[in-house]
Design a protein around this motif. Structure first.
Motif, PDB file in Angstrom:
ATOM      1  N   MET A 162     -34.031  16.604  -4.535  1.00  0.00           N
ATOM      2  CA  MET A 162     -32.900  17.299  -5.118  1.00  0.00           C
ATOM      3  C   MET A 162     -33.314  18.754  -5.313  1.00  0.00           C
ATOM      4  O   MET A 162     -34.410  19.042  -5.759  1.00  0.00           O
ATOM      5  CB  MET A 162     -32.503  16.668  -6.449  1.00  0.00           C
ATOM      6  CG  MET A 162     -31.280  17.320  -7.062  1.00  0.00           C
ATOM      7  SD  MET A 162     -30.713  16.564  -8.601  1.00  0.00           S
ATOM      8  CE  MET A 162     -30.137  15.001  -8.027  1.00  0.00           C
ATOM      9  N   THR A 163     -32.404  19.655  -4.981  1.00  0.00           N
ATOM     10  CA  THR A 163     -32.657  21.087  -5.106  1.00  0.00           C
ATOM     11  C   THR A 163     -31.970  21.620  -6.354  1.00  0.00           C
ATOM     12  O   THR A 163     -30.879  21.193  -6.701  1.00  0.00           O
ATOM     13  CB  THR A 163     -32.102  21.828  -3.872  1.00  0.00           C
ATOM     14  OG1 THR A 163     -32.695  21.265  -2.705  1.00  0.00           O
ATOM     15  CG2 THR A 163     -32.406  23.298  -3.921  1.00  0.00           C
ATOM     16  N   THR A 164     -32.606  22.562  -7.017  1.00  0.00           N
ATOM     17  CA  THR A 164     -32.018  23.197  -8.196  1.00  0.00           C
ATOM     18  C   THR A 164     -31.490  24.562  -7.802  1.00  0.00           C
ATOM     19  O   THR A 164     -32.156  25.313  -7.087  1.00  0.00           O
ATOM     20  CB  THR A 164     -33.078  23.340  -9.303  1.00  0.00           C
ATOM     21  OG1 THR A 164     -33.572  22.049  -9.635  1.00  0.00           O
ATOM     22  CG2 THR A 164     -32.486  23.980 -10.543  1.00  0.00           C
ATOM     23  N   VAL A 165     -30.292  24.895  -8.263  1.00  0.00           N
ATOM     24  CA  VAL A 165     -29.709  26.222  -8.033  1.00  0.00           C
ATOM     25  C   VAL A 165     -29.421  26.854  -9.390  1.00  0.00           C
ATOM     26  O   VAL A 165     -29.340  26.165 -10.402  1.00  0.00           O
ATOM     27  CB  VAL A 165     -28.417  26.151  -7.178  1.00  0.00           C
ATOM     28  CG1 VAL A 165     -28.720  25.614  -5.800  1.00  0.00           C
ATOM     29  CG2 VAL A 165     -27.346  25.314  -7.838  1.00  0.00           C
ATOM     30  N   THR A 166     -29.262  28.156  -9.396  1.00  0.00           N
ATOM     31  CA  THR A 166     -29.009  28.892 -10.629  1.00  0.00           C
ATOM     32  C   THR A 166     -27.605  29.478 -10.604  1.00  0.00           C
ATOM     33  O   THR A 166     -27.170  30.012  -9.583  1.00  0.00           O
ATOM     34  CB  THR A 166     -30.036  30.036 -10.786  1.00  0.00           C
ATOM     35  OG1 THR A 166     -31.349  29.462 -10.750  1.00  0.00           O
ATOM     36  CG2 THR A 166     -29.847  30.775 -12.094  1.00  0.00           C
ATOM     37  N   ILE A 167     -26.911  29.370 -11.717  1.00  0.00           N
ATOM     38  CA  ILE A 167     -25.565  29.928 -11.825  1.00  0.00           C
ATOM     39  C   ILE A 167     -25.681  31.420 -12.141  1.00  0.00           C
ATOM     40  O   ILE A 167     -26.402  31.803 -13.058  1.00  0.00           O
ATOM     41  CB  ILE A 167     -24.761  29.210 -12.930  1.00  0.00           C
ATOM     42  CG1 ILE A 167     -24.645  27.723 -12.601  1.00  0.00           C
ATOM     43  CG2 ILE A 167     -23.391  29.845 -13.096  1.00  0.00           C
ATOM     44  CD1 ILE A 167     -24.003  26.894 -13.699  1.00  0.00           C
ATOM     45  N   SER A 168     -24.958  32.249 -11.375  1.00  0.00           N
ATOM     46  CA  SER A 168     -24.993  33.697 -11.603  1.00  0.00           C
ATOM     47  C   SER A 168     -24.120  34.065 -12.793  1.00  0.00           C
ATOM     48  O   SER A 168     -23.402  33.227 -13.340  1.00  0.00           O
ATOM     49  CB  SER A 168     -24.485  34.436 -10.355  1.00  0.00           C
ATOM     50  OG  SER A 168     -23.066  34.328 -10.271  1.00  0.00           O
ATOM     51  N   GLN A 193     -21.274  31.864 -10.035  1.00  0.00           N
ATOM     52  CA  GLN A 193     -21.479  31.493  -8.650  1.00  0.00           C
ATOM     53  C   GLN A 193     -22.827  30.803  -8.449  1.00  0.00           C
ATOM     54  O   GLN A 193     -23.768  31.048  -9.198  1.00  0.00           O
ATOM     55  CB  GLN A 193     -21.430  32.742  -7.763  1.00  0.00           C
ATOM     56  CG  GLN A 193     -20.103  33.468  -7.828  1.00  0.00           C
ATOM     57  CD  GLN A 193     -20.169  34.840  -7.191  1.00  0.00           C
ATOM     58  OE1 GLN A 193     -21.188  35.517  -7.261  1.00  0.00           O
ATOM     59  NE2 GLN A 193     -19.076  35.239  -6.561  1.00  0.00           N
ATOM     60  N   ILE A 194     -22.872  29.958  -7.412  1.00  0.00           N
ATOM     61  CA  ILE A 194     -24.131  29.346  -7.001  1.00  0.00           C
ATOM     62  C   ILE A 194     -24.285  29.551  -5.498  1.00  0.00           C
ATOM     63  O   ILE A 194     -23.310  29.823  -4.805  1.00  0.00           O
ATOM     64  CB  ILE A 194     -24.209  27.836  -7.331  1.00  0.00           C
ATOM     65  CG1 ILE A 194     -23.135  27.063  -6.573  1.00  0.00           C
ATOM     66  CG2 ILE A 194     -24.127  27.580  -8.814  1.00  0.00           C
ATOM     67  CD1 ILE A 194     -23.333  25.574  -6.554  1.00  0.00           C
ATOM     68  N   VAL A 195     -25.502  29.405  -5.015  1.00  0.00           N
ATOM     69  CA  VAL A 195     -25.764  29.471  -3.581  1.00  0.00           C
ATOM     70  C   VAL A 195     -26.098  28.065  -3.125  1.00  0.00           C
ATOM     71  O   VAL A 195     -26.988  27.413  -3.672  1.00  0.00           O
ATOM     72  CB  VAL A 195     -26.933  30.437  -3.270  1.00  0.00           C
ATOM     73  CG1 VAL A 195     -27.294  30.384  -1.795  1.00  0.00           C
ATOM     74  CG2 VAL A 195     -26.578  31.849  -3.691  1.00  0.00           C
ATOM     75  N   ILE A 196     -25.360  27.594  -2.120  1.00  0.00           N
ATOM     76  CA  ILE A 196     -25.677  26.289  -1.536  1.00  0.00           C
ATOM     77  C   ILE A 196     -26.881  26.511  -0.625  1.00  0.00           C
ATOM     78  O   ILE A 196     -26.841  27.370   0.266  1.00  0.00           O
ATOM     79  CB  ILE A 196     -24.478  25.729  -0.739  1.00  0.00           C
ATOM     80  CG1 ILE A 196     -23.275  25.558  -1.675  1.00  0.00           C
ATOM     81  CG2 ILE A 196     -24.845  24.420  -0.060  1.00  0.00           C
ATOM     82  CD1 ILE A 196     -21.978  25.225  -0.964  1.00  0.00           C
ATOM     83  N   PRO A 197     -27.955  25.763  -0.825  1.00  0.00           N
ATOM     84  CA  PRO A 197     -29.158  25.966  -0.019  1.00  0.00           C
ATOM     85  C   PRO A 197     -28.873  25.898   1.487  1.00  0.00           C
ATOM     86  O   PRO A 197     -28.034  25.110   1.948  1.00  0.00           O
ATOM     87  CB  PRO A 197     -30.085  24.824  -0.462  1.00  0.00           C
ATOM     88  CG  PRO A 197     -29.617  24.507  -1.856  1.00  0.00           C
ATOM     89  CD  PRO A 197     -28.129  24.708  -1.824  1.00  0.00           C
ATOM     90  N   LYS A 198     -29.562  26.760   2.240  1.00  0.00           N
ATOM     91  CA  LYS A 198     -29.351  26.882   3.686  1.00  0.00           C
ATOM     92  C   LYS A 198     -29.471  25.542   4.404  1.00  0.00           C
ATOM     93  O   LYS A 198     -28.666  25.223   5.270  1.00  0.00           O
ATOM     94  CB  LYS A 198     -30.358  27.886   4.266  1.00  0.00           C
ATOM     95  CG  LYS A 198     -30.162  28.127   5.735  1.00  0.00           C
ATOM     96  CD  LYS A 198     -31.138  29.166   6.255  1.00  0.00           C
ATOM     97  CE  LYS A 198     -30.906  29.377   7.738  1.00  0.00           C
ATOM     98  NZ  LYS A 198     -31.849  30.350   8.298  1.00  0.00           N
ATOM     99  N   LYS A 199     -30.465  24.763   4.043  1.00  0.00           N
ATOM    100  CA  LYS A 199     -30.686  23.477   4.712  1.00  0.00           C
ATOM    101  C   LYS A 199     -29.445  22.578   4.572  1.00  0.00           C
ATOM    102  O   LYS A 199     -29.020  21.936   5.525  1.00  0.00           O
ATOM    103  CB  LYS A 199     -31.915  22.786   4.114  1.00  0.00           C
ATOM    104  CG  LYS A 199     -32.286  21.494   4.782  1.00  0.00           C
ATOM    105  CD  LYS A 199     -33.567  20.927   4.176  1.00  0.00           C
ATOM    106  CE  LYS A 199     -33.930  19.614   4.832  1.00  0.00           C
ATOM    107  NZ  LYS A 199     -35.143  19.030   4.271  1.00  0.00           N
ATOM    108  N   ILE A 200     -28.854  22.564   3.381  1.00  0.00           N
ATOM    109  CA  ILE A 200     -27.662  21.739   3.146  1.00  0.00           C
ATOM    110  C   ILE A 200     -26.471  22.310   3.902  1.00  0.00           C
ATOM    111  O   ILE A 200     -25.698  21.571   4.524  1.00  0.00           O
ATOM    112  CB  ILE A 200     -27.361  21.626   1.632  1.00  0.00           C
ATOM    113  CG1 ILE A 200     -28.488  20.839   0.949  1.00  0.00           C
ATOM    114  CG2 ILE A 200     -26.002  20.964   1.392  1.00  0.00           C
ATOM    115  CD1 ILE A 200     -28.391  20.777  -0.556  1.00  0.00           C
ATOM    116  N   ARG A 201     -26.315  23.658   3.896  1.00  0.00           N
ATOM    117  CA  ARG A 201     -25.219  24.278   4.653  1.00  0.00           C
ATOM    118  C   ARG A 201     -25.324  23.934   6.130  1.00  0.00           C
ATOM    119  O   ARG A 201     -24.334  23.608   6.779  1.00  0.00           O
ATOM    120  CB  ARG A 201     -25.235  25.795   4.470  1.00  0.00           C
ATOM    121  CG  ARG A 201     -24.857  26.265   3.090  1.00  0.00           C
ATOM    122  CD  ARG A 201     -24.593  27.768   3.040  1.00  0.00           C
ATOM    123  NE  ARG A 201     -25.512  28.601   3.781  1.00  0.00           N
ATOM    124  CZ  ARG A 201     -26.579  29.214   3.272  1.00  0.00           C
ATOM    125  NH1 ARG A 201     -26.870  29.072   1.982  1.00  0.00           N
ATOM    126  NH2 ARG A 201     -27.346  29.972   4.025  1.00  0.00           N
TER     127      ARG A 201
END
Length: 86
Positions: free
Chosen positions: A1-7, A11-19
């Motif tokens: 599982m990847t963790t992202v940070t809310i701006s 907003q969040i960035v969907i990790p490149k690998k998942i995109r």
């Protein structure tokens, strides 16, 4: 599982690998819903105009309508027969 940070703008960035795995590119739309404490993102299918419209000859619509009427008439006859009406 990847963790992202809310701006600061939420907003969040969907990790490149998942995109890449999902084939998401700039402009794709995601539906957002919430279930208990989960945020669910669902990619909307990208519909191309060619998938919505079909090129047909001038008489194709007439043939389609005629076939549809035939199906409707058969259903009506069956229903009337089942009701005992001739």
């Amino acid at each position: 599982m990847t963790t992202v940070t809310i701006s600061s703008k939420g907003q969040i960035v969907i990790p490149k690998k998942i995109r890449e795995m999902l084939g998401l590119t700039m402009g794709n739309k995601l539906k957002v819903s919430q279930e208990n404490k989960k945020i669910i993102l669902v990619a909307e299918p990208e519909v191309k105009p060619a998938e919505l419209f079909v090129s047909a000859s001038p008489h194709a619509a007439d043939r389609a309508l005629e076939a549809s009427r035939g199906v409707d008439e058969a259903k009506i006859k069956k229903m009337l027969h089942e009701l005992g009406i001739k």
